[in-house]
Design a protein around this motif. Sequence first.
Motif, mmCIF file in Angstrom:
data_model
loop_
_atom_site.group_PDB
_atom_site.id
_atom_site.type_symbol
_atom_site.label_atom_id
_atom_site.label_comp_id
_atom_site.label_asym_id
_atom_site.label_seq_id
_atom_site.Cartn_x
_atom_site.Cartn_y
_atom_site.Cartn_z
ATOM 1 N N PHE A 66 0.794 -1.223 0.000
ATOM 2 C CA PHE A 66 0.000 0.000 0.000
ATOM 3 C C PHE A 66 0.827 1.274 0.000
ATOM 4 N N GLY A 67 2.122 1.147 0.141
ATOM 5 C CA GLY A 67 2.986 2.317 0.076
ATOM 6 C C GLY A 67 3.230 2.964 1.426
ATOM 7 N N ASP A 68 4.093 3.970 1.402
ATOM 8 C CA ASP A 68 4.520 4.619 2.645
ATOM 9 C C ASP A 68 3.439 5.460 3.304
ATOM 10 N N GLU A 69 2.410 5.839 2.562
ATOM 11 C CA GLU A 69 1.366 6.669 3.175
ATOM 12 C C GLU A 69 0.481 5.877 4.141
ATOM 13 N N PHE A 70 0.542 4.556 4.098
ATOM 14 C CA PHE A 70 -0.214 3.718 5.027
ATOM 15 C C PHE A 70 0.768 3.110 6.024
ATOM 16 N N THR A 71 0.496 3.306 7.293
ATOM 17 C CA THR A 71 1.362 2.731 8.321
ATOM 18 C C THR A 71 0.514 2.023 9.374
ATOM 19 N N ALA A 72 1.059 0.966 9.883
ATOM 20 C CA ALA A 72 0.451 0.239 11.002
ATOM 21 C C ALA A 72 1.581 -0.483 11.724
ATOM 22 N N THR A 73 1.498 -0.494 13.031
ATOM 23 C CA THR A 73 2.548 -1.129 13.827
ATOM 24 C C THR A 73 2.302 -2.625 13.963
ATOM 25 N N GLY A 74 3.322 -3.319 14.379
ATOM 26 C CA GLY A 74 3.181 -4.742 14.651
ATOM 27 C C GLY A 74 2.167 -5.000 15.757
ATOM 28 N N ALA A 75 2.144 -4.112 16.760
ATOM 29 C CA ALA A 75 1.178 -4.258 17.854
ATOM 30 C C ALA A 75 -0.251 -4.111 17.339
ATOM 31 N N GLU A 76 -0.471 -3.203 16.404
ATOM 32 C CA GLU A 76 -1.812 -3.043 15.834
ATOM 33 C C GLU A 76 -2.234 -4.289 15.071
ATOM 34 N N PHE A 77 -1.321 -4.840 14.288
ATOM 35 C CA PHE A 77 -1.637 -6.075 13.562
ATOM 36 C C PHE A 77 -1.875 -7.232 14.526
ATOM 37 N N ALA A 78 -1.052 -7.315 15.566
ATOM 38 C CA ALA A 78 -1.240 -8.380 16.554
ATOM 39 C C ALA A 78 -2.599 -8.239 17.242
#
Length: 159
Positions: free
Chosen positions: A62-74
């Motif tokens: 999705f490119g650099d404009e979308f960010t999510a942390t590992g904690a959010e994914f977990a």
Amino acid sequence: LDPPVRREHAGLLPGLATMVEVGDWAGFGRRVRIVVVALAALGAGAVGGGALLGPWATQTFFGDEFTATGAEFASLTLAAVVIVLALVAAQAMIALGRHRLVALGWLAGSLAFVAASLASPAGLEVRALSAGIIGPVVSLTVLGWSFLAAEHEHRPTPA
């Protein structure tokens, strides 16, 4: 191809209902436990995988404009795993004819989700992630406790 989890869920309720019909309480409990342990193990791997690979996948696809942390994914993955476990407990309760307890479990989780969403002064992302875990955990707790209580009713008494 159907994922194995979906295939197991499709076959879980009829199999459990048949075991209840013939009075195979040991098989009923064993089947539920096997499914729960397998899904919990797969879920633990998925939570870890999401935490490790999620941020990379987000940036890659999705490119650099979308960010999510590992904690959010977990957190999101953990919520999904808990929902699947609650579904297993709900199917076991449906097989036992305890439909009202199933409705109560999902209602309790829904109310907990709303309360967690509204009660916290934290930012939107934190509230959403927290509520997304709290609601399913409450549902799983109610449904799991109901299952254990119902299973206890059908345990053979020692002679």
